[in-house]
Scaffold this active site. Structure first.
Site, short mmCIF file in Angstrom:
data_model
loop_
_atom_site.label_atom_id
_atom_site.label_comp_id
_atom_site.label_asym_id
_atom_site.label_seq_id
_atom_site.Cartn_x
_atom_site.Cartn_y
_atom_site.Cartn_z
N GLU A 45 0.83 -1.20 0.00
CA GLU A 45 0.00 0.00 0.00
C GLU A 45 0.87 1.26 0.00
OE1 GLU A 45 -3.87 1.67 2.52
OE2 GLU A 45 -2.63 0.07 3.34
N LYS A 114 -9.20 3.51 -2.65
CA LYS A 114 -9.54 2.70 -1.49
C LYS A 114 -10.96 3.00 -1.03
CE LYS A 114 -7.41 1.09 2.86
NZ LYS A 114 -6.24 1.25 3.76
N CYS A 175 -5.74 -3.31 1.84
CA CYS A 175 -5.52 -3.46 3.28
C CYS A 175 -6.82 -3.60 4.08
CB CYS A 175 -4.68 -2.30 3.81
SG CYS A 175 -3.91 -2.65 5.43
N SER A 357 21.27 -1.67 33.71
CA SER A 357 21.17 -1.69 35.17
C SER A 357 21.38 -3.07 35.78
CB SER A 357 19.80 -1.18 35.59
OG SER A 357 18.79 -2.11 35.22
#
Length: 707
Positions: A45, A114, A175, A357
């Site tokens: 896309e 789309k 999509c 750490s």
């Protein structure tokens, strides 16, 4: 006979607004597809400009440069004799659309806008684009002159249509349309479309891939057909990692699977499939055929081109395969590592610096960087020339070949243990041992002088000296002294990131990595502007539970034995004085809740959309075996108080890899106020009333709750 069609799906590592690089990757994918015999090529896309352009979609430059790239593609010899399906934004009658441009031999066949736009979670397509709401309607689109000069066309079809080639019929989805309840492939399939295409910009979330695969396979399971899905891959400029997974499916079964995590910028899948398998599959589904007799037809664009050859009996046909899913631990190992690699090479920095750490979170971050180094060495071993070129640029050595992950790690990764008087020897040793095993360049330093200087300034100005609570200080004093230590660590982190390579006689600077997990961010259990304030954070979207599982995965798969003692130790900030040399402070005690509880709160708050009262109602059933309603009420109230008091910290949170759907990321995923009425008086009163009702019902007499 014209029945075996060869089609290609692509996964491309596109980069927002990198028109030069995007065009090169598109052309390369087309060349690869043709070399493998494909007659149709589908890309991701918005691949021409890159999916993550955000508000750059408003700019006319984005449209102009997209058309310039399209002209380059149309003119290229690589695009001849193959149907090319590319994605770009364009404007039609002063309205911006997210489109597919399908062309063949310098002629545009169709521009398909789309129909269903993604507008949830991280997606904001309705901000920039308008959906095409004219079903089965086609208009004429006036091409800009730059395209007219190449194609010789003035106008081309624009709208909701399908392509009818000499041997089959193709229909387009983009999509979100696959995820929509009324996906176009349903009606298109009933109208005789045999090949469905889907160009996606779908990002990674832990445990999400199976959903996408199931949707693709189910699209053709009931109706028959061939489904091709292409997706973007990599980091294209923000918190998201697009995870590829290009695939081709037929009649509900996967026939080709692409990688989910890879350092390859271009990946092309090609499958050869028999159209007669689709037709025979559909023939026996009587319900489908009855529905097809009533469907309204789609406009058909006739294409004088075939996806098959005339004599194809000798062409091997692809057979179904079993999709191989990654475990969540593998996803954590690979996804953030690939994201870090893209960020590193595209930012043109020389590596990373991590305040290590000796706890689970920073150790998990270190393991992800080590995983990145392993992926780089593996890619180079497999002949990836782009990864090799990028690695050489990063280390500023044109002859360098990364072969050993530990050696490469030493060049690009610096870890730094920043001790204070409240740090234990145990965490110092754990950090040192892990650094040795992964190969990082490790530094030990002490921040006490800086902390004392800052507290000294305060004492000199006010005449007062704050004390820890164990020495008689108030809660305010105790918290302030902890925060000074935490915030002091941010400054040397950036100083060492800028100058460590200088001290080693090496060029470049380092990106600072943060290590706050998603649960701590949700609770606000971090100091604003401490060493969690970094350039990027690869674990900021991952839960503590998943990080622990990932650490165990690294012990078993990377033989990092130093992680065993890190796993066994209780999480601690080490900001309060030690008791007899031992840690007296633990994270869960400080937070007033466990990490397991935090994950539940997070999922209910974000995914289940639960406010305080709804969360209480859900938890009294979920926890009925372990907590009374009053105890549940107390826990829920405490969570929402802490969440709302600390929400302001999310506004400055380090950009983090998005991995969880309950992420509190304030950037665009979890949009909330950051100034709350932290008493939640109305909401908490509703909870109290419900508790009283339940206790009265059970005959329990309890004193009035003043919580």
């Amino acid at each position: 006979m014209g029945r075996a069609v060869s089609v290609a799906a692509c996964a491309l590592n596109q980069w927002a607004l990198d028109f030069e690089g995007n065009a090169e990757r598109i052309l390369r994918s087309i060349s690869i597809a043709k070399s493998k015999g494909a007659r149709y090529r589908l890309g991701p896309e918005l691949e021409i400009c890159g999916y993550g352009c955000a508000d750059h979609y408003y700019e006319s430059d984005t449209l102009l440069h997209s058309f310039q790239v399209l002209a380059k593609l149309l003119e290229s010899p690589a695009t001849q004799d193959i149907i090319c399906d590319v994605g770009m934004p364009l404007m039609h009658r002063n309205v911006r659309y997210n489109c597919r441009v399908i062309f063949l031999n310098k002629k545009i066949l169709l521009i398909r806008p789309k129909i269903s736009l993604a507008n949830a979670g991280n997606y904001r397509e309705l901000r920039w684009f308008t959906p095409w709401n004219k079903a089965r309607h086609v208009e004429e689109y006036l091409l800009p002159r730059i395209i007219q000069e190449v194609t010789g066309q003035d106008t081309v079809p624009f709208g909701d249509a399908v392509l009818a080639t000499k041997d089959t019929c193709l229909g387009t989805e983009i999509c979100e349309e696959l995820w929509a309840p009324n996906s176009p492939h349903i009606e298109m399939g009933l109208d005789g479309v045999e090949i469905f295409t889907n160009s996606s910009g779908s990002h990674h979330v832990l445990r999400k891939a199976h959903t996408r695969v199931d949707l693709v396979n189910s699209a053709t399971a009931k109706n028959g057909g061939i489904y091709i899905l292409s997706n973007q891959k990599g980091c294209d400029g923000d918190r998201l990692y697009y995870d590829g997974c290009a695939m081709i499916s037929m009649n509900g079964e996967t026939v080709a699977q692409g990688s989910q995590f890879s350092l390859d910028d271009v990946e092309v899948l090609v499958a050869t499939l028999d159209l007669e398998d689709v037709r025979s599959y559909r023939a026996e589904i009587s319900s489908r055929n009855l529905a097809a007799s009533k469907v309204n037809p789609f406009p058909r664009i006739k294409v004088n081109f075939a996806l098959s050859c005339s004599d194809d009996l000798s062409v091997p046909i692809c057979v179904p395969i079993q999709w191989r899913h990654h475990s969540p631990e593998e996803e954590i190992c690979l996804g953030p590592a690939c994201w870090l690699w893209d960020y590193l090479r595209r930012s043109k920095q020389a590596g990373f610096l991590l305040p290590l750490s000796g706890g689970i979170d920073s150790s998990a971050t270190a393991c992800i960087v080590y995983s990145m180094c392993r992926q780089v060495c593996l890619a180079v071993k497999n002949g990836n020339s782009e990864v090799l070129a990028d690695a050489r640029k990063i280390v500023h050595d044109e002859t360098y070949i990364p072969e050993d992950p530990q050696e490469f790690c030493k060049r690009v990764f610096t870890t730094c243990y920043m001790a204070s008087e409240n740090s234990s020897q145990d965490t110092r040793n754990r950090a040192k041992l892990l650094a040795e095993q992964i190969g990082s360049y490790h530094i030990n330093l002490n921040i006490d002088a800086a902390v004392k200087a800052i507290v000294g300034i305060f004492s000199m100005v006010t005449g007062r000296t704050p004390r820890f609570s164990v020495y008689g200080g108030s809660r305010r004093e105790n918290l302030a002294l902890q925060n000074v230590q935490a915030r002091v660590r941010m400054v040397p982190a950036y100083l060492f990131a800028q100058l460590t390579l200088w001290t080693r006689g090496m060029p470049g600077g380092l990106l600072v990595l943060g290590s706050a997990n998603v649960d701590e961010s949700l609770r606000g259990y971090l100091t604003k502007y401490d060493c969690s304030s970094a350039d990027i954070n690869p674990i900021g979207g991952i839960s503590k539970t998943d990080l622990k599982n990932f650490i165990q995965y690294c012990i078993e798969n990377f033989q990092l034995t130093a992680l065993r003692s890190i796993m066994a130790a209780p999480p601690t900030a080490e900001l309060e004085p030690l008791m007899d040399g031992q840690v007296s402070q633990t994270d869960e005690a400080d937070m007033g809740m466990t990490y397991a509880e935090l994950s539940i709160y997070g999922k209910l708050r974000k995914i289940a959309k639960a406010g305080p009262y709804s969360m209480f109602c859900k938890l009294i059933n979920l926890w009925k075996e372990i907590c009374t309603p009053r105890e549940v009420a107390s826990k829920v109230k405490h969570f929402f108080r802490m969440y709302s008091v600390n929400r302001h910290k999310m506004t400055t949170l380090t950009p983090s890899y998005h991995a969880e759907n309950y992420s509190p990321d304030d950037n665009r995923f979890d949009l909330r106020p950051f100034l709350y009425n932290t008493t939640w008086s109305w909401q908490f009163r509703c909870i109290d009333n419900q508790v009283s009702h339940l206790e009265k019902k059970e005959g329990i007499s309890v004193a009035e709750d003043t919580d």
